[in-house]
Design an enzyme around this catalytic site. Structure first.
Site, mmCIF file in Angstrom:
data_model
loop_
_atom_site.group_PDB
_atom_site.id
_atom_site.type_symbol
_atom_site.label_atom_id
_atom_site.label_comp_id
_atom_site.label_asym_id
_atom_site.label_seq_id
_atom_site.Cartn_x
_atom_site.Cartn_y
_atom_site.Cartn_z
ATOM 1 N N ASP A 75 0.828 -1.202 0.000
ATOM 2 C CA ASP A 75 0.000 0.000 0.000
ATOM 3 C C ASP A 75 0.866 1.258 0.000
ATOM 4 O O ASP A 75 0.522 2.275 -0.601
ATOM 5 C CB ASP A 75 -0.881 0.047 1.257
ATOM 6 C CG ASP A 75 -1.736 -1.193 1.443
ATOM 7 O OD1 ASP A 75 -1.323 -2.266 0.985
ATOM 8 O OD2 ASP A 75 -2.799 -1.080 2.067
ATOM 9 N N GLU A 118 -7.391 -10.418 -4.581
ATOM 10 C CA GLU A 118 -7.155 -11.582 -3.712
ATOM 11 C C GLU A 118 -8.301 -12.582 -3.752
ATOM 12 O O GLU A 118 -8.276 -13.571 -3.025
ATOM 13 C CB GLU A 118 -6.886 -11.108 -2.278
ATOM 14 C CG GLU A 118 -5.567 -10.362 -2.150
ATOM 15 C CD GLU A 118 -5.309 -9.796 -0.760
ATOM 16 O OE1 GLU A 118 -6.264 -9.668 0.025
ATOM 17 O OE2 GLU A 118 -4.140 -9.462 -0.466
ATOM 18 N N GLN A 135 -10.602 -5.909 -5.970
ATOM 19 C CA GLN A 135 -10.085 -4.542 -6.153
ATOM 20 C C GLN A 135 -9.394 -4.504 -7.515
ATOM 21 O O GLN A 135 -9.140 -5.553 -8.096
ATOM 22 C CB GLN A 135 -9.084 -4.210 -5.050
ATOM 23 C CG GLN A 135 -7.806 -5.040 -5.116
ATOM 24 C CD GLN A 135 -7.062 -5.093 -3.797
ATOM 25 O OE1 GLN A 135 -7.374 -5.927 -2.947
ATOM 26 N NE2 GLN A 135 -6.089 -4.224 -3.620
HETATM 27 C C1 BGC Z 1 -5.901 -5.795 0.076
HETATM 28 C C2 BGC Z 1 -4.416 -5.692 -0.133
HETATM 29 C C3 BGC Z 1 -3.853 -4.704 0.858
HETATM 30 C C4 BGC Z 1 -4.260 -5.062 2.278
HETATM 31 C C5 BGC Z 1 -3.856 -4.016 3.270
HETATM 32 C C6 BGC Z 1 -6.192 -6.190 1.517
HETATM 33 O O1 BGC Z 1 -7.568 -6.256 1.735
HETATM 34 O O2 BGC Z 1 -6.455 -6.771 -0.787
HETATM 35 O O3 BGC Z 1 -4.156 -5.252 -1.447
HETATM 36 O O4 BGC Z 1 -2.477 -4.670 0.752
HETATM 37 O O5 BGC Z 1 -5.660 -5.196 2.360
HETATM 38 O O6 BGC Z 1 -4.460 -2.787 2.983
#
Ligand code: BGC
Length: 768
Positions: free
Chosen positions: A359, A489, A602
């Site tokens: 992030d 994810e 996302q």
């Molecule tokens: C997201 C990741 C992110 C993490 C922390 C997850 O829900 O899919 O991309 O790095 O949250 O923000």
């Protein structure tokens, strides 16, 4: 249904009704911090209702032993957790010997305010106890930006309908635990409890990591605004220190307690200096006094806002939303310490363990670059530079060699500490973000020296990783990257995730480009780095073979790149057709069903198109947006901002606005039904980008100049933002008919507005 109880206001977050249902959510939303430490907005007095107690110190963590079903080689040993630190805010309060607890008394006129302009938190309410006494309470609390080891509380109790005794028992409590501890362990060892008059501290250390921390307090009392000396009773227990002061009041009197608190840690002191430093801190704070600390705080925040404020006219909720995002980002990270970083929940909760994720590079760097001196973004890059050895070790553990580096998906000290294999081993795209962060920084600041001095070593190590991670497919006659998880994810172990393959190719090409530039202009550094890494020309040619012949899944039928191999085997049903009762799918569906579905958590393909927008035509962007956005459920906080920016860049303002509202009020309106766990700090930087890059259309062009393509949502009268650009301050204001640029600095600045070049002269407003 969103919880919509926050009162709209331009500068403050306000709650004007006391509702036990909202206490945990408000503890997150009204959090305060100063980049070095922070805390949830827990009440000072006792509260027996549902609450998540949380005080955190940046960089102080515990390696909580992994809990997995079946151990596999390469699993991280631990999941790092930012520790719930000893509580210094607590004050037990008794009125004629009855405890004050908002869960057990009648509360009226309740008002809580987080004043973002000045950086303080307040509460006022009337409480009628079961025994009939009514009091009026006013509290104010701050965590100082200027004196960043100090916090202060002013707590006043007015006797409305009685004469009698008000007892204040301020305490330090180190018996705190983390709610998400894997084995319900206690993470601290208490070394010493020190008591002096009105002033005391608890010296503790963290188990395993051995951080030493001293938490101190100092107390002052007033009756009707006059300082009083009240006999102090002291209670020392194993893990706590409590002072008790009994104040006799007449009806109408107001008794006030001032509590100054401090954390100092072995991150910044030798262990033998800690006790003195902490006690001196609270002494100094009490001498400065609450009012003066408040004044200093206003001043510090005025400076912060001067280069970071965004003003939106004509939409109070949007105004409150953007300021909340900017405020929380500043509370989380100030950029003065390269050992610290930005946890996805900042200091507002325990989830994600306060650790560093991709992030930072993919979302946060632009915000800090745009609103602070370039040292701040540089510190974020140095954080990774300093962890390069660990990233190389991490790659070695997984079987890579020759100095290839795999940066962790989640880390505190450079070691991987996430323990879902799908993320640890597979979400390797994060390695690309490390390099994108460097590229972005150098482009924006023109600090090219960063590359020969530091960046190049990281860039080489990451290029080596991609070269080794790809393999040649005879069937495809191209290089492929197998067994990955992309940013989405909701897919695991897929082959040829478009985003990952794209970044791998780009990283290698960028590495070669940087090597050439460093060889030509920084020969000494070039030699040093080549010697250190044993890099040869042959090796880079091998890298390039992979980059030049990388495979990208593509659909002729839809004329779009596919998120991964075989994506079209899925049933492609738009997310809008999912029943509301089944959303969010991550709370309503089995994981198996999610993985088989087409739904995208996302931006994934679109994340790549966002990062490398100039490589795609507008038609390509539109096509991919129209293909993927309808399948996206936006169940990561990081989703809405990227979609808002892309929608704006293809002139879809209603969509851009819809996604903007979502990102900017994600926590305030609790879109994801989880704000009680903490706020989504890293996505807040995405909100800032949605305005600056999205509506403002700001980009850094290939020639290094800034360009703008300003648009404005029809709901707004105007908006304006400020950026620091190469040591000058540029202020941009957009309304429904024109855009103005104003430059504070000394040098003319050439920018492009809607593709036309204009020159902005310092202190001379220009209207387009
Ligand atoms: C997201 C990741 C992110 C993490 C922390 C997850 O829900 O899919 O991309 O790095 O949250 O923000």
């Amino acid at each position: 249904m969103n919880k919509n109880y926050i009162v709209a206001d331009k500068w403050s977050i306000i709650e004007d009704v006391f509702d036990v249902e909202n206490v945990k959510a408000s503890e997150s939303l009204f959090s305060i911090g100063n980049g070095a430490m922070g805390q949830r907005a827990n009440f000072e007095e006792d509260y027996s209702g549902e609450t998540l107690q949380g005080s955190y110190i940046g960089g102080i963590y515990y390696p909580d032993k992994t809990r997995v079903g079946w151990w596999k080689n390469g699993y991280p040993e631990y999941f790092a957790k930012v520790l719930n630190a000893p509580n210094w805010i607590g004050i037990h309060i008794e009125i004629n010997k009855t405890n004050l607890d908002l869960n057990l008394c009648k509360v009226s006129n309740f008002r809580r305010e987080l004043n973002m302009k000045e950086g303080w938190l307040s509460r006022s309410f009337n409480a009628t106890l079961k025994t009939g006494e009514e009091i009026q309470v006013n509290t104010k609390r701050l965590i100082s930006i200027e004196l960043n080891e100090i916090g202060a509380i002013e707590y006043s109790v007015k006797a409305i309908n009685f004469s009698g005794e008000i007892t204040f028992s301020p305490y330090l409590d180190a018996s705190i635990v983390n709610e998400d501890s894997n084995y319900d362990e206690y993470f601290w060892k208490i070394l010493q409890v020190v008591d002096a008059e009105n002033n005391g501290c608890i010296y503790a250390k963290t188990l395993k990591t051995e951080f030493h921390v001293v938490t101190a307090m100092e107390i002052l009392l007033e009756l009707n605004n006059k300082k009083i000396n009240v006999l102090q009773e002291t209670k020392i227990e194993d893990k706590s220190l409590t002072y008790t002061y009994k104040v006799n009041v007449l009806e109408g009197d107001t008794a006030t307690i001032y509590k100054y608190g401090s954390y100092v840690s072995s991150l910044n002191y030798n262990n033998d200096e800690l006790l003195d430093a902490s006690l001196q801190n609270v002494k100094e704070a009490s001498l400065i006094g609450f009012k003066k600390l408040l004044k200093l705080q206003k001043h510090s925040w005025a400076e912060i806002w001067n280069t970071s404020d965004i003003i939106i006219e004509g939409d109070v909720k949007a105004q409150q939303g953007i300021r909340f995002n900017i405020f929380q980002l500043n509370q989380t990270y100030m950029g003065t310490d390269a050992r610290l970083n930005i946890g996805p929940k900042g200091f507002t909760g325990e989830k994600y363990g306060g650790s560093t994720y991709w992030d930072t590079e993919a979302y946060c760097i632009p915000f800090y670059m745009g609103t602070k001196s370039s040292d701040v973004a540089k510190n974020l890059l140095l954080y990774r530079y300093n962890q390069l050895d660990k990233a190389i070790e991490n790659a070695e553990k997984l079987g890579f060699k020759n100095g290839a580096a795999l940066y962790p998906m989640v880390t505190m000290n450079g070691e991987e500490c996430h323990n879902e294999w799908e993320i640890t081993f597979e979400e390797i795209h994060r390695n690309g973000a490390m390099i994108y962060g460097i590229y972005n920084y150098v482009n924006y600041t023109q600090d090219f020296e960063y590359i020969p001095k530091y960046g190049l070593e990281v860039i080489i190590a990451v290029a080596r990783f991609w070269h080794q991670r790809a393999n040649f497919s005879k069937a495809k006659n191209q290089y492929v990257i197998l067994g990955v998880t992309g940013p989405n994810e909701y897919e695991n172990n897929v082959n040829n995730n478009y985003y990952t393959n794209y970044l791998a190719k780009w990283c290698i090409e960028y590495a070669v480009d940087c090597l050439n530039k460093v060889r030509d202009s920084y020969s000494e550094d070039f030699e040093r780095v080549i010697k250190q890494t044993n890099l040869t020309g042959e090796e880079t040619l091998e890298w390039l073979k992979v980059a030049e012949n990388m495979y990208f899944p593509f659909s002729e039928e839809h004329n779009v790149y596919l998120q991964q191999d075989n994506f079209l085997d899925k049933e492609l049903i738009p997310a809008s057709e999912l029943p509301k009762s089944e959303r969010p799918i991550n709370q309503k569906w089995s994981w198996d069903r999610i993985l088989r579905s087409c739904y995208i958590k996302q931006a994934d393909v679109l994340q790549g198109m966002y990062l490398f927008e100039s490589e795609f035509s507008k038609e390509e962007l539109e096509r991919h947006f129209d293909f993927y956005e309808p399948l996206t459920v936006h169940e990561s906080s990081l989703s809405a901002c990227v979609h808002s920016i892309l929608a704006a860049s293809i002139d879809r303002m209603p969509k851009a606005y819809e996604q903007y509202v979502r990102t900017s009020r994600l926590d305030l309106d609790d879109y994801n039904h989880e704000v009680d766990e903490g706020c989504h700090i890293t996505s807040m930087a995405g909100t800032w980008m949605s305005i600056v890059q999205g509506f403002g259309g700001m980009r850094v062009c290939v020639d290094g100049n800034l360009s703008f393509n300003p648009q404005i949502p029809e709901q707004w009268k105007s908006y304006s933002f400020t950026i620091i650009y190469r040591n000058q301050i540029l202020k941009i204001k957009v309304n429904q008919s024109e855009t103005t640029f104003e430059l504070e600095g000394t040098k003319d600045l050439q920018i492009k507005v809607n593709n036309k070049t204009i020159t902005v002269v310092p202190n001379n407003m220009i209207t387009v």
